[in-house]
Design a protein around this motif. Structure first.
Motif, PDB file in Angstrom:
ATOM      1  N   CYS A 124     -34.257  39.592-103.302  1.00 37.61           N
ATOM      2  CA  CYS A 124     -34.159  41.041-103.870  1.00 37.61           C
ATOM      3  C   CYS A 124     -32.620  41.249-103.690  1.00 37.61           C
ATOM      4  N   TRP A 128     -34.966  43.556 -98.118  1.00 40.38           N
ATOM      5  CA  TRP A 128     -36.751  43.779 -98.376  1.00 40.38           C
ATOM      6  C   TRP A 128     -36.897  45.026 -97.354  1.00 40.38           C
ATOM      7  N   CYS A 137     -39.133  45.981-102.841  1.00 40.20           N
ATOM      8  CA  CYS A 137     -37.583  45.745-103.001  1.00 40.20           C
ATOM      9  C   CYS A 137     -37.049  46.927-104.066  1.00 40.20           C
TER      10      CYS A 137
END
Length: 219
Positions: A124, A128, A137
């Motif tokens: 991400c 996260w 995300c």
């Protein structure tokens, strides 16, 4: 006349002659040395030039629920997510990232490609947000490693990211562990041979990288 003639007495070297020869040899040595004499010159920087080497480093930290939090009571079809961040050191770029897993107590969970655990790695662009199920995300996610048997990672590290890891950059990862769907029949409290039930493993996750490509610069 006698049949034997007497040998002439040998002449001893004249000490004065030897001394004269020594003096002459010394004179030649001095003269020969003078032939190779020459002028010399040097130049150097008056201010020392600074030179230093960089440091390659990669550090891991848990993001809420990381590898320090155990996983228990898995059933076939279950998936458990854990979250970590990898931070590149601030002096040198890295290149490529691999992931390997070691199991301190090997069982079918980490040795069987069909029955054992499978892992998926997703990145991400921001940290996260762990949840009760899948984390969230705030950006576009990227699957770095599609579902892969954990036995593959225990055999040898696999690539999870190619390319440059810029100094001070952070890679936010979701590690998903899943126990594949499978059927077993326990008869009168006795599990079948090769059961996946009641097993445990002690996992060590290792991320690795190499230094950036060497460069030639003029400034």
């Amino acid at each position: 006349m006698s049949a034997f003639t007497s040998a002439r007495p040998s002449r001893r070297p004249n000490p004065r002659m030897l001394a004269a020869c020594a003096v002459a040899a010394a004179g030649l040595a001095i003269t020969g040395g003078g032939v190779y004499a020459a002028l010399n010159a040097t130049a150097f920087n008056t201010a020392p030039q600074a030179a230093s080497s960089g440091t390659l480093s990669l550090t891991m930290a848990s993001n809420g629920t990381g590898f320090s939090q155990g996983i228990s009571n898995l059933a076939p079809g279950d998936t458990v997510n854990r979250y970590i961040s990898l931070t590149q050191g601030d002096t040198m770029d890295g290149k490529d990232i691999t992931l390997g897993v070691a199991d301190g107590t090997p069982t079918l969970l980490t040795t069987s490609a069909t029955k054992g655990l499978h892992v998926t790695v997703t990145s991400c662009p921001t940290a996260w947000t762990p949840g009760t199920g899948a984390g969230t995300c705030s950006g576009a996610t990227t699957v770095l490693l599609a579902s892969t048997p954990l036995s593959t990672l225990t055999a040898a590290p696999v690539s999870v990211k190619s390319g440059v890891n810029a100094a001070s950059s952070v890679l936010n990862l979701q590690i998903s562990l899943a126990l594949p769907d499978q059927t077993e029949t326990v008869t009168n409290g006795v599990a079948p041979a090769g059961t996946i039930q009641g097993l445990s493993s002690a996992l060590t996750w290792t991320f690795g990288e190499t230094q950036r490509t060497a460069t030639v610069t003029g400034s």
